[in-house]
Each structure stands twice: as C-alpha cells, then as structure tokens.
Design a protein around this motif. Sequence first.
Motif, PDB file in Angstrom:
ATOM      1  N   ILE A  98      -2.478  -8.355 -10.809  1.00 49.29           N
ATOM      2  CA  ILE A  98      -3.660  -8.477  -9.969  1.00 49.29           C
ATOM      3  C   ILE A  98      -3.655  -7.372  -8.926  1.00 49.29           C
ATOM      4  O   ILE A  98      -2.697  -7.244  -8.163  1.00 49.29           O
ATOM      5  CB  ILE A  98      -3.693  -9.852  -9.264  1.00 49.29           C
ATOM      6  CG1 ILE A  98      -3.751 -10.968 -10.299  1.00 49.29           C
ATOM      7  CG2 ILE A  98      -4.871  -9.928  -8.305  1.00 49.29           C
ATOM      8  CD1 ILE A  98      -3.610 -12.365  -9.718  1.00 49.29           C
ATOM      9  N   GLN A  99      -4.713  -6.557  -8.918  1.00 51.13           N
ATOM     10  CA  GLN A  99      -4.817  -5.547  -7.855  1.00 51.13           C
ATOM     11  C   GLN A  99      -5.892  -6.032  -6.874  1.00 51.13           C
ATOM     12  O   GLN A  99      -5.603  -6.809  -5.992  1.00 51.13           O
ATOM     13  CB  GLN A  99      -5.099  -4.175  -8.467  1.00 51.13           C
ATOM     14  CG  GLN A  99      -3.900  -3.714  -9.314  1.00 51.13           C
ATOM     15  CD  GLN A  99      -4.078  -2.332  -9.873  1.00 51.13           C
ATOM     16  OE1 GLN A  99      -4.289  -1.366  -9.140  1.00 51.13           O
ATOM     17  NE2 GLN A  99      -3.971  -2.210 -11.192  1.00 51.13           N
ATOM     18  N   CYS A 100      -7.162  -5.631  -7.075  1.00 48.26           N
ATOM     19  CA  CYS A 100      -8.178  -6.152  -6.161  1.00 48.26           C
ATOM     20  C   CYS A 100      -8.509  -7.602  -6.500  1.00 48.26           C
ATOM     21  O   CYS A 100      -9.006  -8.344  -5.662  1.00 48.26           O
ATOM     22  CB  CYS A 100      -9.443  -5.302  -6.214  1.00 48.26           C
ATOM     23  SG  CYS A 100     -10.440  -5.629  -7.675  1.00 48.26           S
ATOM     24  N   GLY A 101      -8.284  -8.003  -7.759  1.00 50.01           N
ATOM     25  CA  GLY A 101      -8.491  -9.389  -8.158  1.00 50.01           C
ATOM     26  C   GLY A 101      -9.867  -9.727  -8.695  1.00 50.01           C
ATOM     27  O   GLY A 101     -10.109 -10.856  -9.131  1.00 50.01           O
ATOM     28  N   PHE A 102     -10.768  -8.749  -8.696  1.00 53.60           N
ATOM     29  CA  PHE A 102     -12.140  -9.078  -9.098  1.00 53.60           C
ATOM     30  C   PHE A 102     -12.234  -9.486 -10.564  1.00 53.60           C
ATOM     31  O   PHE A 102     -13.019 -10.356 -10.934  1.00 53.60           O
ATOM     32  CB  PHE A 102     -13.085  -7.888  -8.826  1.00 53.60           C
ATOM     33  CG  PHE A 102     -14.528  -8.286  -8.774  1.00 53.60           C
ATOM     34  CD1 PHE A 102     -15.088  -8.742  -7.596  1.00 53.60           C
ATOM     35  CD2 PHE A 102     -15.323  -8.239  -9.909  1.00 53.60           C
ATOM     36  CE1 PHE A 102     -16.419  -9.143  -7.547  1.00 53.60           C
ATOM     37  CE2 PHE A 102     -16.652  -8.631  -9.869  1.00 53.60           C
ATOM     38  CZ  PHE A 102     -17.198  -9.091  -8.672  1.00 53.60           C
ATOM     39  N   CYS A 103     -11.399  -8.882 -11.421  1.00 53.49           N
ATOM     40  CA  CYS A 103     -11.471  -9.209 -12.849  1.00 53.49           C
ATOM     41  C   CYS A 103     -10.585 -10.385 -13.201  1.00 53.49           C
ATOM     42  O   CYS A 103     -10.637 -10.893 -14.321  1.00 53.49           O
ATOM     43  CB  CYS A 103     -11.039  -7.998 -13.683  1.00 53.49           C
ATOM     44  SG  CYS A 103      -9.259  -7.653 -13.556  1.00 53.49           S
ATOM     45  N   SER A 104      -9.715 -10.804 -12.238  1.00 52.02           N
ATOM     46  CA  SER A 104      -8.622 -11.724 -12.594  1.00 52.02           C
ATOM     47  C   SER A 104      -9.098 -13.075 -13.125  1.00 52.02           C
ATOM     48  O   SER A 104      -8.538 -13.581 -14.102  1.00 52.02           O
ATOM     49  CB  SER A 104      -7.702 -11.937 -11.391  1.00 52.02           C
ATOM     50  OG  SER A 104      -7.265 -10.690 -10.892  1.00 52.02           O
ATOM     51  N   LEU A 134     -13.296  -6.227 -18.352  1.00 53.52           N
ATOM     52  CA  LEU A 134     -12.965  -4.906 -17.828  1.00 53.52           C
ATOM     53  C   LEU A 134     -12.256  -5.028 -16.486  1.00 53.52           C
ATOM     54  O   LEU A 134     -12.609  -5.873 -15.662  1.00 53.52           O
ATOM     55  CB  LEU A 134     -14.242  -4.060 -17.659  1.00 53.52           C
ATOM     56  CG  LEU A 134     -15.110  -3.896 -18.913  1.00 53.52           C
ATOM     57  CD1 LEU A 134     -16.260  -2.943 -18.629  1.00 53.52           C
ATOM     58  CD2 LEU A 134     -14.287  -3.405 -20.098  1.00 53.52           C
ATOM     59  N   CYS A 135     -11.250  -4.181 -16.260  1.00 53.93           N
ATOM     60  CA  CYS A 135     -10.559  -4.134 -14.977  1.00 53.93           C
ATOM     61  C   CYS A 135     -10.867  -2.795 -14.332  1.00 53.93           C
ATOM     62  O   CYS A 135     -10.426  -1.761 -14.811  1.00 53.93           O
ATOM     63  CB  CYS A 135      -9.049  -4.293 -15.183  1.00 53.93           C
ATOM     64  SG  CYS A 135      -8.133  -4.122 -13.641  1.00 53.93           S
ATOM     65  N   ARG A 136     -11.639  -2.834 -13.233  1.00 55.67           N
ATOM     66  CA  ARG A 136     -12.041  -1.589 -12.569  1.00 55.67           C
ATOM     67  C   ARG A 136     -10.840  -0.904 -11.945  1.00 55.67           C
ATOM     68  O   ARG A 136     -10.835   0.291 -11.754  1.00 55.67           O
ATOM     69  CB  ARG A 136     -13.134  -1.903 -11.532  1.00 55.67           C
ATOM     70  CG  ARG A 136     -13.768  -0.676 -10.932  1.00 55.67           C
ATOM     71  CD  ARG A 136     -14.484   0.145 -12.007  1.00 55.67           C
ATOM     72  NE  ARG A 136     -15.009   1.384 -11.447  1.00 55.67           N
ATOM     73  CZ  ARG A 136     -14.311   2.481 -11.245  1.00 55.67           C
ATOM     74  NH1 ARG A 136     -13.027   2.490 -11.543  1.00 55.67           N
ATOM     75  NH2 ARG A 136     -14.865   3.568 -10.745  1.00 55.67           N
ATOM     76  N   CYS A 137      -9.786  -1.689 -11.612  1.00 55.41           N
ATOM     77  CA  CYS A 137      -8.568  -1.090 -11.066  1.00 55.41           C
ATOM     78  C   CYS A 137      -7.694  -0.553 -12.198  1.00 55.41           C
ATOM     79  O   CYS A 137      -6.644   0.019 -11.944  1.00 55.41           O
ATOM     80  CB  CYS A 137      -7.776  -2.108 -10.252  1.00 55.41           C
ATOM     81  SG  CYS A 137      -8.718  -2.824  -8.902  1.00 55.41           S
ATOM     82  N   THR A 138      -8.089  -0.787 -13.420  1.00 51.73           N
ATOM     83  CA  THR A 138      -7.454  -0.287 -14.648  1.00 51.73           C
ATOM     84  C   THR A 138      -5.990  -0.687 -14.799  1.00 51.73           C
ATOM     85  O   THR A 138      -5.198   0.045 -15.353  1.00 51.73           O
ATOM     86  CB  THR A 138      -7.575   1.253 -14.778  1.00 51.73           C
ATOM     87  OG1 THR A 138      -6.789   1.866 -13.764  1.00 51.73           O
ATOM     88  CG2 THR A 138      -9.010   1.708 -14.696  1.00 51.73           C
TER      89      THR A 138
END
Lengths: 153, 292
Positions: A98-104, A134-138
Amino acid sequence: MKKLIHLTINDQSFEVAVEPNQTLVDLLRYQLGLTGTKKGCEMGDCGSCTVILDGKAVNSCLVLAIQADGRNIQTIEGLETAEGLHPVQEAFVEKGAIQCGFCSSGMILSAKNLLDQTPNPSDTQIRRALSGNLCRCTGYQKIIEAVQSAKTI
Amino acid sequence: MLLPKFDFHEPKTVNEACQILAEYGAKARILAGGTDLMVNMKKKILSPQQLVSISRIPELKNLEASADHIRIGACFTVADLCESDAIQRHLSALAEGAKNLGTPLIRNLATIGGNIGSARPAADLPPPLMAYGAQAVLSSLSGERTVPLDQFFLGPGFTAMKPDEILTEIQVPALPASSGAGYINIGVRKAQDCNLVNVASFIALDAGGIIQNARIVMGCVGPIPLRARSAEKILIGQKPDTALFTRAGAAAGSDSTPIDDFRGTAAYKKDMVGVLTRRTLDIAFHKATHRQ
Ligand SMILES: Cc1cc2nc3c(=O)[nH]c(=O)nc-3n(C[C@H](O)[C@H](O)[C@H](O)COP(=O)(O)OP(=O)(O)OC[C@H]3O[C@@H](n4cnc5c(N)ncnc54)[C@H](O)[C@@H]3O)c2cc1C
Ligand code: FES
Ligand code: FES
C-alpha cells in the motif's frame, strides 16, 4: 422518481430510496457513508470502485443502485472481523503493498474474490485476476507478493 | 459523473420486455451488463428516456447444447463463457475471445448479447461467433426471427435489430466432425486493451482431408467485422499446409480495409491480419484433426 430497494451490504440489511440514475458506488459512498469504495475513472477502467456483488467482483461505477435490489454486496469495510484484519489485508500491510492506498480497496477485493474461488492460484492467475485494478503508484510487484503470501495463510 | 435521467423497467419475462419496447420504441434501450451502455450514457453519447434491464429474466441466462445447436442466452456473461466446459469443448475459439475481453471485473458484468448489441468493430466475440456460423435470435411482440450474424452488423453501433426487438439468444450450429476454429487478438497491451487487430478462422475438412468449408472473420479493419472472402476461396478445395495458409493470410490482408490511428498504421494492421490469419488457420487445422 425514487424507488425503495432492499439490499444486504456486509451482512447487514438496508432499505434505501434511490434515483434510477444513481450508481451503486454513489449509493455506497454518498448515501451510506461507505467511503472505503473509491471512485477513480467512473468508466470501468481503473477498478478502484470494485465491490463483490453476489460473489463476483465488479465495477460498482457501472452498476445502477436500483439493479442491486435484493442482492448481496461486500465492500472493503466488511472484511475486518472481531479477530482483526482479513488475511489479504494483513498481507498488504506486511508486504508494503500500500502506497497512497487509493487502489487498495479494489485490489484487496479482487484478490479476495480470486482466493475464495482459487485458494492456491499461480502467479499468472494472480496477475490476471488483478488486471482490472490499476495502481497509480505502480506498486504492482509488492501487491503480487502480498497476494502470494496471503494464499499460503 | 452523472448519468442522464431515465425511467427504469425491470421485466421478469421476455414477453414483458417486448411489451415495454413496443410501447416506447426508439426512446427505450435495453440494459444488460451495462459495461458499454453506462459508459456511453455517462459520456452523454446516449440518453435513452427508458431503460429496460433484462438481467432478471432467467430464460436469457440459459446455455443449451443439443445434437444440432448450441444455444447461448443473451444474458450469459463473458465470465460464464470463460468457465463453461461446453463452450471450451465445442466452441474453443469463442472461449478464447471471452478470456481476452476486458478485465475480470468487466467480464463478470458483460454479456454476450451486449457484446453483439453494441456492434463495436473491435469487439472480441463477433469474429469467433461469425466464424462458427452463428445466428442471432430476435424477439418482438410480432414474433421471432433469426438473422445470421453475417448480416447482423450494419456499421459501428448499428445492427439489423429494430427498436422493438430484443436479442434473446445466439445459436451456433453443431460443428461437422473434422472441423475447428482459432481466434487471436492483439493489442498494444496484454490486458484491458482495445484490440488492434483480431481474427477468427474456421475450417471443415472432408474425409480425404481436403478443406470443404472455410470462414475467416477480421475485426478492427473495417466498420464491421469483415469476412475475408478471397482468402476463403483460396482455401476451399485444397489440402491444408503452411504454404496454403500463408497465401490465405496474404489474401486476407488485401481483403481488409483498416485505417491509420494511434494504435497502429493501416499497413501494419494489414500485415497483422496476414499473420493472425495464418496462425488461427494453424489452430483451426489442429483442432479439426485432433477433436474427439
Ligand atoms: C474497461 C472496459 C474494457 C472493455 N474491454 C473490452 C474488450 O476487450 N473487448 C470487447 O469486445 N469489449 C470490451 N468492452 C466493451 C463491453 O464490455 C462489451 O462489449 C460487453 O460485452 C458489453 O456487454 P454488456 O452486457 O455490458 O452490454 P450493455 O452495456 O448492457 O449493452 C450494450 C448495447 O447492447 C444493447 N443490448 C444489450 N443486450 C441486448 C439484448 N439482449 N438485445 C438487444 N440489445 C441489447 C444495449 O441496448 C446497448 O446498446 C470493454 C468495456 C469496458 C468498460
Ligand atoms: S471508478 Fe469504477 S472502474 Fe474506475
Ligand atoms: S497505492 Fe496508490 S494507487 Fe495503488
């Protein structure tokens, strides 16, 4: 004209009045306050709005709230139990997925849906199952590793 | 992103759906999985006043394999197509198309009827279905009619369906003994991508191993999925081999009418039609000679 619908969300029954042109994601977020389900593209491309509808992971931005009448929905809020986080959630935290968490939320629900049907998926099966998220933080590699570790729990 | 306003109908039977369509005509639209229609409505490309959801009509979800036909209900989902043993066994090229359509989330919603009804030139299911010689069954209050998929598509987003008609099922004739089909799609990425070129090929062999019948269908290279007629002519009456399939591929490339766009140049797409035609013929030939 609003219509009364009945649906089950995270094992709880709800009766709500919805407009025909209201999407399921908007019902969840704005009317019921279940903001764990995210809205990214609203076009079916990103998967951040993923929910499990009658056992199948779907984009809730493409489903009308009224179509969910009588149906069973699981959102990210429903995964945690008295014992703690769901094993997939735990694995995402442990593996730094989990980075920003938006896709989580979407990633975790797609992964859970896969593991419910295929308890021991191959790498290819995991990648295919997450291909609509999709994960924008890749941070894809860590996400794959998290699902790999969750499957062994 | 707001959806335009509409009235919502949820008929329980085909007859009830036909009555609603008869009443509202072109003001109404059928809603199946919504993966095409919801996007078009959000973009305000379409604003139907009446939406007729057909997801609660149980008879549209059937799959029936009999001696002379396989019948697939219009609301059979793409995920169901991927998982069905009967589809994998009898119509493997259709299963291949289904597996390559969209994403798992989309496949769980998207229906076979919607893939045909949306009439997109790049759609994954029409080429394999046309290669198998499929027909669309259309119902309205005035009765039922059958249209070969070959005559069903009229242009991007346009079909032979009348506003009061509903597509109820797809019928695929049982395949002759030594026959088979292949499907391959290519895009810029591997997942969740609009196709660059997609091709399905079907061949049937006679007892002596000569090609008796051939159908090649190319997507993305014209306003509708196109038959590669001159390639089919080259194949019929011949014994299959690599040289023949390569010649058929070159002919299919000439039969196609692609345009330059951001996905690729027309010349590249023509070349890819040739390659995919050869490869799908290889698959079809393998199936025809190894099918039980
Ligand atoms: C992110 C994304 C990725 C996609 N990727 C692909 C892809 O790779 N390949 C591909 O081919 N498509 C793709 N699509 C397009 C779409 O998902 C498919 O075409 C799908 O099969 C449409 O089915 P549906 O049930 O959702 O149709 P809907 O959206 O419900 O309907 C589509 C159209 O068909 C009409 N219709 C539907 N059912 C009937 C019926 N029974 N009788 C008469 N008319 C009917 C509707 O009125 C509407 O005009 C993608 C879409 C999205 C959003
Ligand atoms: S918000 Fe639903 S798929 Fe992007
Ligand atoms: S963690 Fe930021 S979008 Fe995936």
